[in-house]
Design an enzyme around this catalytic site. Structure first.
Site, PDB file in Angstrom:
ATOM      1  N   GLY A 745      41.514  37.115  40.184  1.00 15.08           N
ATOM      2  CA  GLY A 745      40.909  38.425  40.012  1.00 15.08           C
ATOM      3  C   GLY A 745      41.949  39.527  40.051  1.00 15.08           C
ATOM      4  CB  CYS A 746      41.939  42.926  38.613  1.00 15.61           C
ATOM      5  SG  CYS A 746      40.269  43.412  39.121  1.00 15.61           S
ATOM      6  CE1 TYR A 747      40.538  47.149  43.642  1.00 21.86           C
ATOM      7  CE2 TYR A 747      38.499  46.073  43.001  1.00 21.86           C
ATOM      8  CZ  TYR A 747      39.217  47.228  43.236  1.00 21.86           C
ATOM      9  OH  TYR A 747      38.619  48.455  43.061  1.00 21.86           O
TER      10      TYR A 747
END
Length: 971
Positions: A745-747
């Site tokens: 995921g990005c975070y």
């Protein structure tokens, strides 16, 4: 062209052939997105209008004009297209009989819905006005809780069931009576007759007297009071109270009572009205449009987000539908969406049905000759009109090779004749009422389109089972004369149509009355204007014939089985790059921002070519901004699991990228694995390895367990069949060897890159959790589909959240337990098990959406296990990420950073990361006590947080250079 215009003729085979006109492009009118008004139909009882008129006058409507004459019918058509409204109304109207008047619908009204009586009464009166009599059963949970609280009674629940003593039952009975009479009064005020039925229907027994008190289970239903009310012209309004054989009143859950009532009455529709308007995906928050229990129930019940109330409701819905005919279905909807749900193909809430699987056979023996004979006898228009017989139909069937398509109960049966070297003809399309109502006919037709890229078929204009507009919406050209129509698709030139007609006539494959040939030069009438199409749900672009042809769209409907046509394999026409054939990529779910970012990167990749793009919403439209090596555009498809399985079995795809919402990828992964298992090592892509899967959702990133994500048991029990693709931290060899890669995921990517050096060095204090605050651009919230910019164009995507909606500020969400919080902790725990980290509670992560488009900025406050300096921490990061092309470690010197064009000095700012391929880190602020460090990191959530990282993983898994196609910036 007007209908009177003449069509030029040509001479073919010694006869005059009327020149065939293609179906002209016509934009379907799109319904205005203004607030919809709920209308009522006059029906037979014109005296009903007065009460309703007063109600609508209170809302500022011109009642005299609205309810005069036949305007009710016109108002009905404002909900949907004329054809779909009439079809649904006809089917619902014929569902009941004087001997069984309660076959239309059971509507369960939730207590929360009763709080808006005007809206509810209006929706129910609408049905009454069009001559439909639903059985209405209501709850009163919120109202009961309010009264009990005011009287000092504390509600008690066991296993989600309200414990009912004598005092609680007394209050419940009073509340049920009051709410029942309020609803009856609201309906009567609108001129709708309603009859309160508060007893005499349900007989029950104690569910468990010692445990739950006066709570009942229904043992018997007397439907006579219900049927008597309907025969008297009134809507029956029921409560869910039951009586025991000894006369004791028992409290019964309203949902359970509605289900038992449906089993007894066997209605076509069971409607649950709630204030939410449907069932919603537990992770994405998106409303579920259709659930086909036969195909999806088992998988749904395994999904981690299906729990508690959702799981219970799905189980109850399945239990009810298993007792009912397959024509019955459940709808979960809000009161103001009831009309659209019932009278349009696209619906408005969540539709739950059992569904069917489709079949195709090369002979009638596949379905049984007697069953096929019965279908022809009951439905074939030629047989019903006496122009043909069942024997003649069966005799003609075997003259050419053919395939029979349909669904298991034969609600739709189609026959396609396909002699070698000739264009296929659909000789029969026979649908039952259920086939039309449940859109089975659309799914069967889609399956035929998958197998046949060209097709002709015929239809009679007086065929009520399959109206002519249905054919118009699916054809690319047509010819009609004397009530006989010829339709086709996939034939792009008039000359080809003429040649096909000539062949059909010579070989007697289509009756001559359907063909555009004739003894005189008399022109055939031009095709009539296309009536307005179905409401928007999905789109399909079609090209009409001729140099000035424009695409037009048809709007799809809910389907119960997906089957999409496949385009020509890219393997046959792939261009060579550097003497080698490029690797072929299929992108599933290409509509959103991440898909667009990946397409842009693939457009400049030297060794990859996009072979397939799949999007239900964009099916048939060209992918913007991408052409393959042959200079041709790619067209969106709606690939079914069968299509995907076949592509994998044939070795046509080297890499599958799944850009789907969380929870939706499992069926596609299963199809790929099934296709890989069927394929031989010689036919599998990637030299026998098979198609590599890179999944962008959270489905396979980590195992969800109740323990801490840093717990040793969790880390040791993590599944190994999916490789977590963060090459900078967890190695590249595992990705190179993998066939299934989960894209982080990005975070989670930014957070792990920030904490990893500290974890590996054993510097994080095991007694305290690092705290991470994240600010993300609103593109991270995803997109929603909106109307085409121009009629006939593709539907557009727009952000779910915009900068304007945030008012220039920021908004926190998922403040605890965010899925990335668990993902971060899960994987970091594996980096250094001897640091003590695996025993601590994980990370505390707070996400926030900000008013810029893309880019994530993160601040991490990390408690340390020993004293360090800022220089120590900076050196740790420099050593860890030395040589990493996509990692930028900021200097402690602001001037040095400025010289490199870094806007934020020692701390990354939005300008340092937005639109950039890599990840940046800076700050390195150490508390004066030396036991806490604060870091600032950032990346573009659409690039290194998604598309760029995906491309790294695809490259590695396919044996290509990791950074091929990625514009790496010089540091």
């Amino acid at each position: 062209m007007q209908a009177s215009a003449r069509i030029p003729a040509r001479i073919v085979a010694g006869q005059r052939l009327l020149a065939v006109r293609s179906l002209p492009s016509r934009a379907r009118p799109v319904l205005a997105q203004t607030q919809q008004k709920r209308y009522m139909q006059n029906g037979a009882q014109t005296d009903r209008v007065s009460g309703t008129g007063r109600y609508f006058e209170s809302r500022g409507w011109d009642v005299g004009r609205t309810f005069g004459g036949d305007t009710i019918t016109r108002l009905l058509y404002s909900i949907g297209t004329k054809r779909e409204v009439e079809r649904h109304l006809r089917i619902f109207s014929s569902s009941s009989h004087p001997s069984q008047p309660a076959k239309f619908a059971v509507i369960k009204v939730g207590g929360a819905v009763l709080n808006d009586l005007d809206e509810l009464a209006l929706s129910l009166s609408f049905l009454y006005r069009v001559g439909l009599y639903p059985v209405i059963l209501h709850g009163a949970g919120p109202q009961l809780n309010d009264i009990m609280e005011s009287e000092g009674l504390v509600p008690d629940y066991i296993d989600g069931i309200r414990v009912t003593d004598a005092k609680t039952l007394g209050v419940a009975r009073r509340v049920f009576m009051e709410e029942n009479l309020k609803l009856v009064a609201a309906l009567e005020k609108l001129g709708t007759r309603a009859r309160p039925i508060t007893s005499g229907v349900f007989t029950g027994d104690y569910l468990d007297k010692e445990k739950y008190g006066l709570v009942g289970k229904i043992t018997k239903i007397d439907k006579r009071p219900i049927e008597a009310a309907i025969r008297a012209g009134a809507l029956p309004i029921l409560t869910s109270l039951a009586e025991s054989s000894e006369g004791q009143i028992l409290n019964v859950n309203a949902d359970i009572a509605a289900g038992e009532l449906a089993k007894e009455l066997e209605p076509m529709k069971i409607v649950f009205l709630n204030d939410k308007g449907g069932l919603f995906h537990g992770v994405t928050g998106e409303k579920l449009d259709v659930i086909n229990l036969d195909e999806e129930y088992d998988q749904l019940m395994k999904e981690p987000w299906v729990k508690y109330g959702t799981k219970l409701k799905l189980r109850e819905f399945k239990e009810v539908l298993d007792h009912l005919p397959r024509s019955s279905s459940v709808a979960v909807i809000s009161a103001d969406g009831l009309q659209k749900e019932l009278f349009t193909d696209s619906g408005a809430g969540t539709l739950i049905r059992r569904g069917y699987k489709l079949f195709k056979h090369d002979s009638i023996e596949g379905i049984g000759a007697d069953r096929f004979r019965q279908v022809v006898h009951d439905r074939d228009p030629e047989v019903l009109s006496g122009f043909s017989s069942v024997t003649q139909v069966l005799g003609n069937l075997g003259k050419t090779p053919y395939t029979i398509y349909g669904d298991e109960p034969l609600d739709v049966v189609a026959v396609v004749s396909h002699p070698p070297g000739e264009i296929p003809i659909m000789t029969k399309l026979l649908s039952s009422r259920q086939g039309a109502l449940n859109n089975i006919i659309d799914n069967v037709f889609d399956k035929i389109k998958k197998d046949h890229k060209k097709l002709f078929w015929t239809a009679r204009t007086d065929d009520e089972a399959v109206p002519r507009q249905w054919h118009w919406e699916r054809a690319e050209g047509s010819f009609t004369r004397n009530g006989k129509s010829l339709f086709w698709y996939g034939v792009s030139k008039v000359e080809e149509v003429e040649q096909a007609v000539k062949t059909f006539e010579q070989n007697n494959r289509i009756e001559r009355v359907y063909l555009p040939v004739g003894p005189s030069a008399k022109s055939a009438p031009a095709p009539a204007s296309v009536p307005s199409g179905k409401r928007e749900y999905s789109t399909l672009a079609r090209k009409a014939f001729g140099p000035k042809a424009n695409p037009f769209f048809r709007v799809g409907r809910r389907g119960y089985a997906s089957s999409a046509a496949s385009t020509e394999s890219s393997a046959a026409s792939a261009a060579k790059t550097g003497g080698e054939q490029p690797k072929r990529v299929a992108l599933i779910g290409a509509r959103g921002y991440t898909g667009s970012a990946l397409v842009k990167l693939l457009g400049g990749h030297p060794g990859l070519e996009l072979a397939k793009v799949s999007s239900r919403a964009l099916k048939g439209f060209e992918l913007e901004g991408y052409t393959n090596r042959a200079g041709k555009p790619i067209v969106y498809e709606n690939l079914s699991v069968e299509d995907i399985e076949k592509l994998e079995e044939n070795g046509e795809i080297d890499a599958w990228v799944l850009a789907l919402p969380n929870g939706l990828g499992a069926r596609y992964v299963g199809a790929i694995e099934k296709g890989r298992a069927k394929a031989s090592s010689s036919t599998r892509a990637n030299n026998g390895k098979g198609g590599v899967i890179v999944d962008l959702s959270a489905d396979y990133r980590f195992k969800t367990l109740p323990q801490s994500p840093f717990a040793a048991a969790d880390a040791e029990g993590a599944p190994e069949e999916w490789v977590y693709g963060l090459p900078e931290l967890y190695g590249r060899q595992t990705v190179q060897d993998a066939t299934r890669v989960s894209n982080p995921g990005c975070y989670a990517t930014s957070a792990q890159l920030m904490l990893a050096p500290l974890v590996e060095a054993g510097l994080i204090d095991p007694a305290s959790a690092p705290t991470i605050f994240g600010l993300s651009g609103y593109s991270g919230a995803g997109t929603v589909t909106i109307d085409p910019e121009t009629p006939g164009g593709p539907p557009r995507s727009t952000a779910k959240v915009t900068g304007e909606s945030l008012g220039g500020g920021v908004k926190g969400y998922s403040l605890t337990g965010h899925i990335h919080e668990r993902e971060i902790g899960w994987h970091l725990a594996k980096l250094n098990k001897e640091s003590g980290l695996q025993k601590e509670k994980g990370v505390a992560f707070v996400p926030t959406v900000a008013p810029w488009f893309s880019g994530i900025l993160m601040t991490a406050s990390v408690p340390l296990s020993k004293q360090v300096s800022a220089k120590n921490v900076h050196e740790l990061f420099q050593t860890k990420y030395e040589g990493e092309k996509l990692v930028n470690v900021f200097s402690l010197n602001e001037k040095a950073n400025k010289e490199k064009g870094r806007v934020g000095g020692v701390v990354p700012m939005l300008g340092d990361i937005e639109g950039k391929q890599g990840w940046s880190v800076g700050g390195f602020g150490v508390h004066s006590a030396g036991k806490r460090v604060v870091l600032v990191g950032g990346l573009d959530n659409l690039l290194k947080g998604a598309a760029t990282q995906c491309l790294q993983n695809v490259n590695l898994a396919l044996g290509l250079d990791e950074f091929a196609g990625i514009p790496v910036e010089e540091k």
